[in-house]
Design an enzyme around this catalytic site. Structure first.
Site, PDB file in Angstrom:
ATOM      1  N   ASP A 135      -2.176   7.718   3.900  1.00 33.33           N
ATOM      2  CA  ASP A 135      -1.568   6.429   4.487  1.00 33.33           C
ATOM      3  C   ASP A 135      -2.094   5.987   5.657  1.00 33.33           C
ATOM      4  OD1 ASP A 135      -0.478   3.939   4.035  1.00 33.33           O
ATOM      5  OD2 ASP A 135       1.729   4.640   4.466  1.00 33.33           O
ATOM      6  N   GLU A 136      -2.357   4.716   6.013  1.00 34.00           N
ATOM      7  CA  GLU A 136      -2.751   4.267   7.414  1.00 34.00           C
ATOM      8  C   GLU A 136      -4.145   4.939   7.691  1.00 34.00           C
ATOM      9  OE1 GLU A 136      -1.198   1.974   9.040  1.00 34.00           O
ATOM     10  OE2 GLU A 136       0.930   2.140   8.408  1.00 34.00           O
ATOM     11  N   ARG A 180       5.102  -7.628  11.090  1.00 31.14           N
ATOM     12  CA  ARG A 180       6.253  -6.876  10.717  1.00 31.14           C
ATOM     13  C   ARG A 180       7.349  -7.523  10.237  1.00 31.14           C
ATOM     14  NH1 ARG A 180       3.967  -3.169   9.337  1.00 31.14           N
ATOM     15  NH2 ARG A 180       2.026  -4.527   9.642  1.00 31.14           N
ATOM     16  N   GLN A 233      -5.740  -3.743  10.588  1.00 28.17           N
ATOM     17  CA  GLN A 233      -4.581  -3.130  11.385  1.00 28.17           C
ATOM     18  C   GLN A 233      -5.202  -1.696  11.993  1.00 28.17           C
ATOM     19  OE1 GLN A 233      -0.620  -3.170   9.579  1.00 28.17           O
ATOM     20  NE2 GLN A 233      -1.715  -3.636   7.621  1.00 28.17           N
ATOM     21  N   LYS A 251       0.692  -1.187   0.026  1.00 30.01           N
ATOM     22  CA  LYS A 251       0.039  -0.080   0.071  1.00 30.01           C
ATOM     23  C   LYS A 251       0.810   1.128  -0.023  1.00 30.01           C
ATOM     24  CE  LYS A 251      -2.210  -1.053   3.655  1.00 30.01           C
ATOM     25  NZ  LYS A 251      -1.490  -2.372   4.092  1.00 30.01           N
ATOM     26  N   THR A 252       1.856   1.263   0.940  1.00 27.91           N
ATOM     27  CA  THR A 252       2.615   2.558   1.000  1.00 27.91           C
ATOM     28  C   THR A 252       3.533   2.517  -0.248  1.00 27.91           C
ATOM     29  OG1 THR A 252       2.559   2.072   3.397  1.00 27.91           O
ATOM     30  CG2 THR A 252       4.253   3.671   2.538  1.00 27.91           C
TER      31      THR A 252
HETATM   32  N1  LIG Z   1       5.323  -5.407  -6.387  1.00 31.02           N
HETATM   33  C1  LIG Z   1       6.102  -5.446  -5.527  1.00 31.02           C
HETATM   34  N2  LIG Z   1       7.366  -6.194  -5.899  1.00 31.02           N
HETATM   35  C2  LIG Z   1       8.444  -6.504  -4.754  1.00 31.02           C
HETATM   36  N3  LIG Z   1       8.182  -5.672  -3.844  1.00 31.02           N
HETATM   37  C3  LIG Z   1       6.984  -5.105  -3.228  1.00 31.02           C
HETATM   38  C4  LIG Z   1       6.207  -5.009  -4.084  1.00 31.02           C
HETATM   39  N4  LIG Z   1       5.192  -4.229  -3.542  1.00 31.02           N
HETATM   40  C5  LIG Z   1       5.673  -4.327  -2.369  1.00 31.02           C
HETATM   41  N5  LIG Z   1       6.611  -4.783  -2.027  1.00 31.02           N
HETATM   42  C6  LIG Z   1       7.767  -4.742  -0.781  1.00 31.02           C
HETATM   43  O1  LIG Z   1       6.840  -5.155   0.129  1.00 31.02           O
HETATM   44  C7  LIG Z   1       7.052  -4.520   1.515  1.00 31.02           C
HETATM   45  C8  LIG Z   1       5.741  -4.075   1.837  1.00 31.02           C
HETATM   46  O2  LIG Z   1       5.403  -3.133   1.254  1.00 31.02           O
HETATM   47  P1  LIG Z   1       4.559  -1.685   1.818  1.00 31.02           P
HETATM   48  O3  LIG Z   1       5.357  -1.391   3.095  1.00 31.02           O
HETATM   49  O4  LIG Z   1       4.363  -1.001   0.767  1.00 31.02           O
HETATM   50  O5  LIG Z   1       3.187  -2.541   2.314  1.00 31.02           O
HETATM   51  P2  LIG Z   1       1.912  -2.162   3.152  1.00 31.02           P
HETATM   52  O6  LIG Z   1       0.801  -2.683   2.569  1.00 31.02           O
HETATM   53  O7  LIG Z   1       2.073  -0.619   3.228  1.00 31.02           O
HETATM   54  O8  LIG Z   1       2.313  -2.885   4.545  1.00 31.02           O
HETATM   55  P3  LIG Z   1       1.508  -2.380   6.049  1.00 31.02           P
HETATM   56  O9  LIG Z   1       0.229  -2.670   6.084  1.00 31.02           O
HETATM   57  O10 LIG Z   1       2.248  -2.960   6.961  1.00 31.02           O
HETATM   58  O11 LIG Z   1       1.718  -0.656   5.872  1.00 31.02           O
HETATM   59  C9  LIG Z   1       8.089  -3.562   1.211  1.00 31.02           C
HETATM   60  O12 LIG Z   1       9.584  -3.909   1.383  1.00 31.02           O
HETATM   61  C10 LIG Z   1       7.918  -3.284  -0.301  1.00 31.02           C
HETATM   62  O13 LIG Z   1       8.839  -2.853  -1.097  1.00 31.02           O
HETATM   63 MG   LIG Z   2       2.167   0.802   4.944  1.00 26.49          MG
END
Ligand SMILES: Nc1ncnc2c1ncn2[C@@H]1O[C@H](COP(=O)(O)OP(=O)(O)OP(=O)(O)O)[C@@H](O)[C@H]1O
Ligand SMILES: [Mg+2]
Length: 735
Positions: free
Chosen positions: A218-219, A601, A249, A32-33
């Site tokens: 975000d969040e 995490r 979350q 997402k981020t």
């Molecule tokens: N398409 C992709 N290919 C490779 N790596 C990815 C891809 N999408 C996300 N990632 C990697 O996966 C990890 C999680 O991504 P991110 O932090 O954006 O997730 P999130 O959904 O925001 O998580 P959270 O819910 O914990 O905030 C990061 O290390 C990111 O670089």
């Molecule tokens: Mg995130």
């Protein structure tokens, strides 16, 4: 190859969907981020002026990271994007326009300490019986009212049938009055006043609507009512609002986070696009499955099927130890082993439910000489000495901040007592002026009698500092204040270990000031104080620091670490005792979401641990293994020594439960040891160095219960006795 090739199809869809409202709802680690950063880059590529883009993140650190990532993606222009937290956003807006609401633009921001003193004063003034209505309860009630955008008047009308709440309404009203008189805002006010500003001054709102044509949050699952109000006001005109979050979350209900903001998004923003992401890129299969199995037990959630292409990875390790000391000791041992195998300390995190749990880990880390850092907990800026110096700076900056002035008027001691302060205060009220202004008029205050001269001298001191502030840098001002007040000299004269630590902290504050002056475009005293007021401790987490990170599960949101230890997995700790006795399913589900946040995490390896016996509030408690551990299928877990699986009921069961017992394994007797002294990295005869006293030779080490008393003969300062944990001695090369 373009940067978007590294995204999956749904992620790309979200990145390319730039116009109109968009809700991106997806599980942990699904990117997402990452979508947000790429989306910003894409907008800029499409010709959107970075100046029109706003991204709201959970912490300043996340904001910084986002800017860096965007910088890396788009090269230039990223500095014009408005990336910040809700609070920083509001401060920036209010600094420009709050005069429209009758405040001075140089307002100060009160932390919870300041809030509490103010409320304490009002309770005293109103003769409130703080046994039946504790100050903390009042503070929370006021804070919740502000989260719901409720003024004191509205609060009173809504609750006029309730005696206690009517009292709170009265205090709330007076509290706002005094804040305003002090030209101060508390944290909740930052949002409240911004929304009020937009409400009463449509031209200001219009200006920001024009500026922020593309808004991203975000969040989003943890936004509260007033935050939602703020962003929906801003997005009303252009409707380009993209929010990303995960209902699983949502962990800030106690701070007013309103899950309805997600559920009603499509209601408020019609034609909203909804995109879901289901692939997790962060964790191994084992870790992700464990998380899925735990969160599955929540009833009030949207079904999600999170999967990953990553390897199965290691099993999740679970240990039940005899005591919390043993738990911490073994975790630190394991971290030592990981480090030997080449793992960087910064890739390891220890998570726990409450801040207090950090203390024992700290002791173990100090003994083993492993670098660590605690995020959250006792905020650096809340330490007495740091706060004292900051209050001097505040008094110099904003003469209306009565709290700051009163805090330092007799620090260091100047023989100004409470009675004298009361007399000045009475005069200030009579004359309808601020406290410091009253000090400046000490000559006129007849009742002061002999104390007159003392107050005059104090106000001359502040006037002198103000002059200095005009002349030199902030660093100069800092040194000048310390010199003229004799603050550090006083501590040096004390000569205790504690005083030394205080001096170190003051030096650390100096580091902050110097860093601020170097980094800021136009450094000012107000700017410095603002930055200090807004840093959550988590923001000081720098990646370059190679240290083990310790923090609460709440602070860990949005972060990731290859190695994660979740400690204190016991019923009564996590889920918390209050949750268990309340039997409130919603609260239990919130705790479970927190557990889900914790598990997700971890990237590579997850360690879970519990202690059978633990000291809580001064009493030994016997805790059962957390029900959340039971929810993880056995085949994902590697159960290590010390676990008595058939006998999960402790000797003294504090909670009755008829949970099924999932684990069937032979009982292994486990020997647990009482907290035991472990060796320091230096011994008698070793050469060591001390931050202040320099080089010396260790003469003697005596174990004094929790800590060691070390006697060192310093080359330049002679023989000194100190506690090992405070002295932070480092062994140096022998020669
Ligand atoms: N398409 C992709 N290919 C490779 N790596 C990815 C891809 N999408 C996300 N990632 C990697 O996966 C990890 C999680 O991504 P991110 O932090 O954006 O997730 P999130 O959904 O925001 O998580 P959270 O819910 O914990 O905030 C990061 O290390 C990111 O670089
Ligand atoms: Mg995130």
């Amino acid at each position: 190859m373009s940067i978007y090739d590294t995204l999956n199809e749904q992620q790309r869809e979200a990145v390319f969907c730039t116009e109109g409202p968009l809700l991106l709802l997806a599980g942990a680690g699904s990117g997402k981020t990452r979508v947000l950063t790429h989306r910003i880059a894409y907008l800029i590529e499409q010709g959107v002026n970075p100046y029109h883009i706003m991204a709201i993140t959970f912490t300043n650190k996340a904001a910084r990271e986002m800017r860096e990532r965007v910088d890396a993606l788009v090269g230039s222009g990223a500095e014009h994007i408005w990336v910040s937290t809700f609070h920083s956003t509001c401060v920036r807006i209010l600094r420009r326009h709050i005069d429209k609401l009758g405040y001075d633009n140089s307002f100060t921001i009160y932390d919870s300490d300041d809030q509490k003193s103010l409320i304490r004063g009002i309770c005293k003034q109103f003769r409130v019986d703080t046994k039946s209505l504790p100050e903390r309860a009042v503070m929370n009630a006021i804070s919740s009212a502000k989260d719901e955008f409720m003024t004191p008047g509205e609060y009173e009308t809504r609750y006029n049938f309730d005696f206690k709440k009517k009292k709170i309404a009265e205090i709330y009203k007076e509290y706002q009055k005094q804040l305003k008189a002090n030209n101060a805002l508390d944290f909740d006010d930052l949002l409240f006043k911004t929304v009020e500003l937009f409400q009463f001054h449509p031209e200001v709102l219009d200006y920001y609507q024009e500026r922020f044509r593309y808004i991203m949050v975000d969040e989003y699952q943890d936004t509260n009512t007033i935050q939602f109000q703020l962003i929906s006001m801003l997005a009303r005109k252009y409707q380009n609002l993209c929010v990303v979050g995960d209902d699983d979350q949502s962990i800030y209900k106690f701070r007013g986070a309103n899950i309805k903001n997600i559920l009603n998004f499509e209601g408020v923003f019609q034609d909203a696009e909804v995109i879901k992401l289901e692939q997790n890129y962060r964790s191994t299969k084992n870790i992700l499955n464990a998380a899925n199995e735990v969160i599955k037990n929540n009833k009030g959630r949207k079904e999600k099927a999170l999967w990953t292409e990553n390897d199965d990875g290691d099993s999740i390790v679970f240990h039940q130890y005899g005591t919390e000391y043993e738990e911490a000791g073994q975790i630190v041992e394991e971290i030592g082993r990981l480090a030997k195998d080449g793992v960087n300390y910064k890739n390891i995190a220890i998570l726990y439910r409450t801040n207090a749990q950090s203390r024992i880990f700290e002791e173990k880390f100090m003994i083993k000489n492993i670098p660590y850092r605690i995020v959250g907990g006792m905020n650096f800026y809340q330490r007495k000495e740091v706060k004292d110096v900051i209050c001097y700076l505040k008094a110099v900056d904003n003469g209306l901040d009565d709290l700051a002035v009163k805090r330092i008027i007799n620090v260091p001691r100047r023989g100004i007592g409470a009675t004298t302060i009361d007399k000045v205060q009475t005069y200030a009220i009579e004359q309808n002026i601020g406290f410091l202004d009253a000090c400046f008029e000490a000559r006129q205050i007849e009742s002061l009698a002999n104390a007159k001269r003392k107050i005059e001298k104090f106000s001359e001191l502040i006037a002198d500092f103000r002059e200095q502030a005009q002349k030199g840098s902030l660093e100069d001002l800092f040194h000048y204040i310390l010199k003229q007040t004799g603050y550090v000299t006083g501590l040096e004269a004390e000569g205790t270990e504690e005083a030394l630590v205080r001096i170190e902290n003051i030096n650390e504050l100096l580091n902050k000031i110097v860093a601020y002056e170097e980094a800021a475009e136009d450094p000012t005293l107000s700017g410095l104080l603002e930055e200090i007021a807004l840093v959550a401790d988590i923001d000081s987490l720098e990646d370059s620091d190679n240290r083990v990170v310790l923090m609460t599960l709440h602070s860990a949101k949005g972060l990731e670490f290859p190695y994660v230890f979740m400690s204190g997995m016991e019923d009564g700790i996590f889920p918390s005792y209050m949750t268990i006795i309340s039997e409130d399913q919603e609260e239990l589900e919130e705790e479970r979401r927190l557990c889900y946040v914790g598990i997700t995490r971890a990237k590579e390896r997850l360690y879970l641990s519990a202690a059978k016996r633990r000291m809580m509030q001064g009493r030994t408690q016997f805790n059962k293994v957390s029900r959340f551990i039971d929810e993880i299928p056995q085949e994902l877990l590697k159960l290590d020594y010390g676990v008595n699986l058939n006998d999960k009921r402790p000797d003294h069961d504090i909670f009755s439960s008829n949970r099924r017992t999932q684990f069937r394994k032979p009982f292994q007797k486990h020997q647990f040891a009482e907290p035991k002294a472990e060796s320091l990295s230096y011994g008698a005869g070793d050469r060591v160095s001390h931050i202040k006293f320099g080089q010396g030779t260790v003469m003697e080490i005596v174990s004094g219960g929790r800590d060691y008393e070390v006697t060192v003969d310093f080359d330049k300062h002679g023989v000194k006795k100190m506690f090992a944990s405070f002295a932070k001695l480092k062994k140096t090369e022998q020669n």
